[in-house]
Design a protein around this motif. Sequence first.
Motif, short mmCIF file in Angstrom:
data_model
loop_
_atom_site.label_atom_id
_atom_site.label_comp_id
_atom_site.label_asym_id
_atom_site.label_seq_id
_atom_site.Cartn_x
_atom_site.Cartn_y
_atom_site.Cartn_z
N PHE A 235 -7.30 8.14 -6.55
CA PHE A 235 -8.71 8.52 -6.61
C PHE A 235 -9.10 9.59 -5.59
O PHE A 235 -10.28 9.98 -5.52
N GLY A 236 -8.14 10.07 -4.80
CA GLY A 236 -8.47 11.06 -3.79
C GLY A 236 -9.16 10.45 -2.59
O GLY A 236 -9.26 9.23 -2.45
N MET A 237 -9.68 11.29 -1.70
CA MET A 237 -10.37 10.82 -0.51
C MET A 237 -11.75 11.44 -0.43
O MET A 237 -12.01 12.50 -1.00
N ASN A 238 -12.63 10.77 0.31
CA ASN A 238 -14.01 11.19 0.42
C ASN A 238 -14.41 11.37 1.88
O ASN A 238 -13.83 10.75 2.77
N ARG A 239 -15.39 12.22 2.11
CA ARG A 239 -15.94 12.34 3.46
C ARG A 239 -16.46 10.97 3.89
O ARG A 239 -17.16 10.30 3.13
N GLY A 240 -16.13 10.60 5.10
CA GLY A 240 -16.55 9.31 5.61
C GLY A 240 -15.47 8.25 5.56
O GLY A 240 -15.61 7.20 6.20
N ASP A 241 -14.37 8.48 4.84
CA ASP A 241 -13.28 7.51 4.80
C ASP A 241 -12.60 7.42 6.17
O ASP A 241 -12.42 8.44 6.85
N VAL A 242 -12.21 6.21 6.55
CA VAL A 242 -11.41 6.02 7.75
C VAL A 242 -9.94 6.06 7.33
O VAL A 242 -9.51 5.27 6.48
N VAL A 243 -9.18 6.99 7.91
CA VAL A 243 -7.86 7.33 7.40
C VAL A 243 -6.80 7.24 8.50
O VAL A 243 -7.03 7.67 9.64
N ARG A 366 0.08 16.11 3.16
CA ARG A 366 1.35 15.37 3.17
C ARG A 366 1.43 14.35 4.31
O ARG A 366 2.28 13.44 4.27
N ASN A 367 0.58 14.48 5.31
CA ASN A 367 0.63 13.57 6.46
C ASN A 367 -0.19 12.31 6.26
O ASN A 367 -0.13 11.39 7.07
N ILE A 368 -0.97 12.25 5.20
CA ILE A 368 -1.85 11.10 4.99
C ILE A 368 -1.03 9.85 4.66
O ILE A 368 -0.17 9.87 3.78
N VAL A 369 -1.30 8.76 5.38
CA VAL A 369 -0.66 7.48 5.11
C VAL A 369 -1.51 6.63 4.19
O VAL A 369 -1.04 6.06 3.21
N GLY A 370 -2.80 6.53 4.48
CA GLY A 370 -3.69 5.75 3.62
C GLY A 370 -5.01 5.48 4.30
O GLY A 370 -5.30 5.96 5.39
N LYS A 371 -5.83 4.68 3.63
CA LYS A 371 -7.17 4.35 4.10
C LYS A 371 -7.18 2.99 4.78
O LYS A 371 -6.48 2.06 4.35
N ALA A 372 -7.99 2.87 5.83
CA ALA A 372 -8.17 1.58 6.49
C ALA A 372 -8.78 0.60 5.48
O ALA A 372 -9.79 0.92 4.84
N LEU A 373 -8.18 -0.58 5.36
CA LEU A 373 -8.61 -1.51 4.32
C LEU A 373 -9.24 -2.78 4.88
O LEU A 373 -10.38 -3.13 4.55
N PHE A 374 -8.50 -3.50 5.74
CA PHE A 374 -8.96 -4.85 6.14
C PHE A 374 -8.49 -5.16 7.55
O PHE A 374 -7.29 -5.09 7.84
N VAL A 375 -9.43 -5.50 8.42
CA VAL A 375 -9.08 -5.93 9.79
C VAL A 375 -8.72 -7.41 9.73
O VAL A 375 -9.57 -8.26 9.44
N PHE A 376 -7.44 -7.74 9.98
CA PHE A 376 -7.00 -9.13 9.87
C PHE A 376 -6.89 -9.84 11.22
O PHE A 376 -6.74 -11.06 11.26
N TRP A 377 -6.97 -9.11 12.32
CA TRP A 377 -6.88 -9.72 13.64
C TRP A 377 -7.39 -8.72 14.67
O TRP A 377 -7.12 -7.52 14.53
N PRO A 378 -8.17 -9.16 15.63
CA PRO A 378 -8.58 -10.53 15.97
C PRO A 378 -9.77 -10.98 15.12
O PRO A 378 -10.30 -10.20 14.31
#
Length: 410
Positions: A235-243, A366-378
């Motif tokens: 879906f691509g990326m958008n302004r405001g995404d945490v990456v 090419r350097n993009i790993v992905g978008k921040a999804l879910f904080v599981f800890w703490p």
Amino acid sequence: MLEYWKLRRRRRKLKHFGAQVRLLAHRDDDLLATEQKNKLAELNGEVQSLLKSRDPVAIDAFLGNCQARLAEYCPPPSFQTLREYLDVAAVALVVAFGIRALALQPFQIPTGSMQPTLFGVHYIAEQGKANPYQGKLPEFLDFLLFSTRPARAEIGRGGYLEPGSVKAVTANGIFTDTEFVIGGEHYQLPGEPKKVREYARLDRFGGFRPGEVLADGYLSLGDHLFVDRISHHLFGMNRGDVVVFNTEGIIGAGGRPLVEMSGLYYIKRLVGLPGDTLKIVNNQLWIKPAGDAEFQPATAFSEAFQKIYSNQGGYHGHTNNPVGVIGQYLNVDGTEFEVPPDSYFMMGDNSLFSYDSRGWGVVPRRNIVGKALFVFWPFSRRWGVADSHPPLAVPTGQLDGSTFQPMRQQ
């Protein structure tokens, strides 16, 4: 007709037993002795012969004791149920690691550049802690729930920090602590030497006085989250995404590769897409998308920017230059920068103390790993879907500095 259906059922049972024998022989081929393999081959041979003979009496006689013969030739292993559970667990782990490799990747926030959206490794002073349960639980529960370790040290004998005494050590076989010597006495605090030097103020000028408190609080190991590695491809990326992205090939200050300066992975907020023209005026980021004639404030493009400009909960907008860093891009009010193709402009929410695209330029696609999804800890107020929580309803200027002070790390 009835005899036909009876014979058909007998043959079906015979085929199932033959398949069971062949499966056992194939599955345990490397575990079975030669004699056991021969017995299984003999059983399978009898099955094939009976299937050809169609003799109901002989088939019934064989089926009557075939399972007992199989158990005699290949006794079930000890703890068979446990082994089956272990097999299931092993498969589950393989699937989990496969999902991790393809779709989700755990990531630890290393620094305070995204504070207060996401917290990196940071010191929490006792008098400024926001968590009322902090310190009221056993230390191991504080760590399991809140990712914190106690950090306390008081000067016994006054003196100076001994040169070369600051070094990293392993605590409890797991954690990294820092040892140092002041006035001939040894001290130990949690964290890497760089972090301990910062929160214990070890590099200041002058000596240390008896009774002086170096630390009285906790060291948080930062937020840990899962990174979505798939959706940006679809879906691509958008302004405001945490990456999250890797720093390979990105050159930092002084011509040094960013990967050598501060590690392989960074996490920032995407503020500029390919073709965007950016500028910062009076602590406000303005964006002109490719083909547009006018600039618009960042808040017009994503709700994610609303809290950054709320002046609440530690958010303070965007600045031209981070403290202690000479910016290369957007470093003067009104200076414009156009994001090149296949590249992204990244900035930290802790704009005043974030080493980001203002200092080293854009991030290649090419350097993009992905978008921040879910904080599981703490298990803090930030736990859950990343970047989904509103700012604390407290004016930034009124917040206790020990709790929300922007961190001088990148």
